[in-house]
Scaffold this motif. Structure first.
Motif, PDB file in Angstrom:
ATOM      1  N   THR A  80       0.833  -1.211   0.000  1.00  0.00           N
ATOM      2  CA  THR A  80       0.000   0.000   0.000  1.00  0.00           C
ATOM      3  C   THR A  80       0.865   1.257   0.000  1.00  0.00           C
ATOM      4  O   THR A  80       0.587   2.223  -0.731  1.00  0.00           O
ATOM      5  CB  THR A  80      -0.936   0.008   1.219  1.00  0.00           C
ATOM      6  N   ALA A  81       1.935   1.259   0.799  1.00  0.00           N
ATOM      7  CA  ALA A  81       2.846   2.403   0.820  1.00  0.00           C
ATOM      8  C   ALA A  81       3.533   2.563  -0.528  1.00  0.00           C
ATOM      9  O   ALA A  81       3.719   3.684  -1.029  1.00  0.00           O
ATOM     10  CB  ALA A  81       3.880   2.221   1.934  1.00  0.00           C
ATOM     11  N   TRP A  82       3.909   1.453  -1.126  1.00  0.00           N
ATOM     12  CA  TRP A  82       4.566   1.469  -2.443  1.00  0.00           C
ATOM     13  C   TRP A  82       3.624   2.037  -3.501  1.00  0.00           C
ATOM     14  O   TRP A  82       4.015   2.902  -4.297  1.00  0.00           O
ATOM     15  CB  TRP A  82       4.989   0.042  -2.787  1.00  0.00           C
ATOM     16  N   VAL A  83       2.392   1.547  -3.513  1.00  0.00           N
ATOM     17  CA  VAL A  83       1.398   2.027  -4.473  1.00  0.00           C
ATOM     18  C   VAL A  83       1.136   3.520  -4.273  1.00  0.00           C
ATOM     19  O   VAL A  83       1.029   4.283  -5.234  1.00  0.00           O
ATOM     20  CB  VAL A  83       0.097   1.217  -4.334  1.00  0.00           C
ATOM     21  N   SER A  84       1.038   3.943  -3.018  1.00  0.00           N
ATOM     22  CA  SER A  84       0.778   5.352  -2.717  1.00  0.00           C
ATOM     23  C   SER A  84       1.893   6.243  -3.248  1.00  0.00           C
ATOM     24  O   SER A  84       1.639   7.319  -3.800  1.00  0.00           O
ATOM     25  CB  SER A  84       0.618   5.535  -1.208  1.00  0.00           C
ATOM     26  N   TYR A 126       2.584   9.972 -10.212  1.00  0.00           N
ATOM     27  CA  TYR A 126       1.674  10.180 -11.342  1.00  0.00           C
ATOM     28  C   TYR A 126       0.817  11.425 -11.149  1.00  0.00           C
ATOM     29  O   TYR A 126       0.478  12.108 -12.118  1.00  0.00           O
ATOM     30  CB  TYR A 126       0.782   8.954 -11.526  1.00  0.00           C
ATOM     31  N   ARG A 127       0.449  11.716  -9.911  1.00  0.00           N
ATOM     32  CA  ARG A 127      -0.351  12.911  -9.665  1.00  0.00           C
ATOM     33  C   ARG A 127       0.477  14.174  -9.851  1.00  0.00           C
ATOM     34  O   ARG A 127      -0.024  15.187 -10.336  1.00  0.00           O
ATOM     35  CB  ARG A 127      -0.933  12.864  -8.254  1.00  0.00           C
ATOM     36  N   GLU A 128       1.725  14.130  -9.446  1.00  0.00           N
ATOM     37  CA  GLU A 128       2.585  15.304  -9.600  1.00  0.00           C
ATOM     38  C   GLU A 128       2.970  15.524 -11.053  1.00  0.00           C
ATOM     39  O   GLU A 128       3.196  16.662 -11.474  1.00  0.00           O
ATOM     40  CB  GLU A 128       3.838  15.131  -8.742  1.00  0.00           C
ATOM     41  N   HIS A 129       3.036  14.452 -11.820  1.00  0.00           N
ATOM     42  CA  HIS A 129       3.409  14.539 -13.235  1.00  0.00           C
ATOM     43  C   HIS A 129       2.412  13.727 -14.056  1.00  0.00           C
ATOM     44  O   HIS A 129       2.711  12.602 -14.490  1.00  0.00           O
ATOM     45  CB  HIS A 129       4.831  14.024 -13.453  1.00  0.00           C
ATOM     46  N   PRO A 130       1.205  14.270 -14.305  1.00  0.00           N
ATOM     47  CA  PRO A 130       0.146  13.498 -14.972  1.00  0.00           C
ATOM     48  C   PRO A 130       0.521  12.986 -16.354  1.00  0.00           C
ATOM     49  O   PRO A 130      -0.061  11.996 -16.827  1.00  0.00           O
ATOM     50  CB  PRO A 130      -1.008  14.505 -15.055  1.00  0.00           C
ATOM     51  N   TRP A 131       1.480  13.614 -17.009  1.00  0.00           N
ATOM     52  CA  TRP A 131       1.890  13.194 -18.345  1.00  0.00           C
ATOM     53  C   TRP A 131       2.600  11.836 -18.347  1.00  0.00           C
ATOM     54  O   TRP A 131       2.786  11.235 -19.418  1.00  0.00           O
ATOM     55  CB  TRP A 131       2.826  14.246 -18.954  1.00  0.00           C
ATOM     56  N   SER A 167       0.075  -1.589 -13.148  1.00  0.00           N
ATOM     57  CA  SER A 167      -0.954  -1.348 -14.160  1.00  0.00           C
ATOM     58  C   SER A 167      -2.171  -0.668 -13.547  1.00  0.00           C
ATOM     59  O   SER A 167      -2.782   0.212 -14.165  1.00  0.00           O
ATOM     60  CB  SER A 167      -1.362  -2.670 -14.812  1.00  0.00           C
ATOM     61  N   TYR A 168      -2.502  -1.060 -12.321  1.00  0.00           N
ATOM     62  CA  TYR A 168      -3.659  -0.457 -11.653  1.00  0.00           C
ATOM     63  C   TYR A 168      -3.408   1.027 -11.385  1.00  0.00           C
ATOM     64  O   TYR A 168      -4.271   1.870 -11.651  1.00  0.00           O
ATOM     65  CB  TYR A 168      -3.935  -1.192 -10.344  1.00  0.00           C
ATOM     66  N   VAL A 169      -2.225   1.359 -10.889  1.00  0.00           N
ATOM     67  CA  VAL A 169      -1.902   2.760 -10.620  1.00  0.00           C
ATOM     68  C   VAL A 169      -1.908   3.567 -11.915  1.00  0.00           C
ATOM     69  O   VAL A 169      -2.462   4.675 -11.975  1.00  0.00           O
ATOM     70  CB  VAL A 169      -0.529   2.880  -9.921  1.00  0.00           C
ATOM     71  N   ARG A 170      -1.334   3.019 -12.954  1.00  0.00           N
ATOM     72  CA  ARG A 170      -1.247   3.747 -14.221  1.00  0.00           C
ATOM     73  C   ARG A 170      -2.645   3.989 -14.810  1.00  0.00           C
ATOM     74  O   ARG A 170      -2.952   5.101 -15.242  1.00  0.00           O
ATOM     75  CB  ARG A 170      -0.383   2.957 -15.212  1.00  0.00           C
ATOM     76  N   ARG A 206      -6.579  11.830 -14.240  1.00  0.00           N
ATOM     77  CA  ARG A 206      -6.056  12.970 -15.002  1.00  0.00           C
ATOM     78  C   ARG A 206      -7.087  13.462 -16.019  1.00  0.00           C
ATOM     79  O   ARG A 206      -7.345  14.667 -16.139  1.00  0.00           O
ATOM     80  CB  ARG A 206      -4.768  12.552 -15.705  1.00  0.00           C
ATOM     81  N   ASP A 207      -7.709  12.531 -16.736  1.00  0.00           N
ATOM     82  CA  ASP A 207      -8.666  12.915 -17.776  1.00  0.00           C
ATOM     83  C   ASP A 207      -9.912  13.550 -17.170  1.00  0.00           C
ATOM     84  O   ASP A 207     -10.450  14.529 -17.706  1.00  0.00           O
ATOM     85  CB  ASP A 207      -9.043  11.691 -18.605  1.00  0.00           C
TER      86      ASP A 207
END
Length: 326
Positions: free
Chosen positions: A112-116, A122-127, A172-175, A182-183
């Motif tokens: 969970t910590a790893w996923v977070s 990804y949130r800081e760099h949505p691209w 894959s789930y995080v991505r 983002r969208d």
């Protein structure tokens, strides 16, 4: 991005792609270049600033060069292609602080910590969700992420392949959820957030989604579980994300339980081979009737979508007209 000093021992570059070698800090320095204030680090930093503000599509060698006050050819002395630049951008954007190894916790909390941490990147760099996946991670920061995950599952009775499959599942789930978030965020910024959440369409949908046609969706919609009533909803994906993550961890835990109990894990049954249907007149006639029915269904569905679209437009116009009248 790795801050290692590029090798200066005269040894040839290793057999790695140029961008990967740059990420490891073991590619040869450019023999000639502009003023010394230009560096790979500055180039990557400028490119990330552009991508953070305008998206990955706004990044080009010429755009980055202009933002730094140099010519495009000056950049090519340091980064030989846009693909290499994007690789270095992703490497820098996924520089994640790994917790101290003395931190003790159960494997679920560790994952969970790893996923977070990955989701935060990804949130800081949505691209990042737009960077193509071209192969196994082989850059230092990406391998650090892999190594951290393997540390959290080191005590589990899983094979090496199963551990890597679990990592791929979580990644894959995080991505995927990050791309969705983002969208949705971009859509909310570009229009009425209540359009994105569906609140503005609640009333008309409650009329269109009838129990006769949608027997299972209709009660969910009426209870506000699908599209919220006006003024009650929001575009908050945290609860959905947490639910999905916990179910993934439940699945891994269930598999662990099977392994520990000695229950053999049976692989999925392969699909049967395609059957050769008899080529008689009745079969051809039935197949033709099926195709015609499917075509008619598609046309009816198209008309339905158009009718719903027009109904929503009328509802929106009515709201706008009412708002102007007030």
């Amino acid at each position: 991005m790795s801050k290692s000093t590029p090798h200066e021992t005269g040894r040839p570059d290793p057999e790695l792609p140029r961008g990967v070698a740059l990420a490891w800090g073991i590619a040869a320095n450019p023999q000639r270049g502009p003023k010394r204030e230009l560096s790979i680090e500055r180039i990557v930093e400028a490119a990330i600033e552009i991508a953070d503000a305008e998206g990955l599509g706004a990044v080009s060698m010429s755009r980055v060069a202009a933002s730094l006050g140099f010519t495009t050819m000056s950049l090519y002395r340091y980064v030989t292609s846009k693909d290499d630049l994007i690789l270095l951008m992703a490497e820098d954007a996924t520089l994640i602080a790994v917790p101290d190894e003395t931190v003790e916790r159960i494997w679920r909390d560790g994952i969970t910590a790893w996923v977070s941490a990955l989701r935060t990147a990804y949130r800081e760099h949505p691209w990042l969700v737009d960077v193509p996946i071209s192969g196994a991670p082989i850059t230092p920061n990406s391998l650090t992420i892999v190594d951290w995950f393997l540390r959290e599952v080191r005590s589990l009775p899983l094979t090496d392949g199963e551990k890597m499959s679990a990592l791929l599942l979580c990644t894959s789930y995080v991505r995927a959820t990050s791309a969705q978030e983002r969208d949705l965020g971009a859509a909310a910024e570009a229009s009425d957030p209540a359009d994105v959440s569906g609140e503005n369409f609640f009333e008309v949908l409650t009329e269109l989604v009838t129990p006769e046609r949608f027997p299972y969706l209709s009660p969910l919609l009426a209870a506000g579980g699908y599209v919220s009533e006006p003024g009650t909803g929001s575009i908050d994906t945290d609860d959905d994300f947490e639910f999905g993550l916990q179910r993934i961890l439940d699945g891994i835990e269930h598999h662990i339980g099977r392994v520990e109990s000695g229950v053999p894990v049976v692989s999925a049954t392969p699909l049967p081979p395609q059957l050769d249907l008899p080529r008689d007149a009745k079969v051809r006639e039935a197949a033709k009737a099926r195709r015609e029915a499917e075509k008619a269904l598609r046309e009816a569905q198209k008309r339905e979508r158009e009718a719903i679209k027009h109904a929503l437009e009328r509802e929106k116009h009515a709201r706008e007209k009412a708002a102007r009248g007030t």
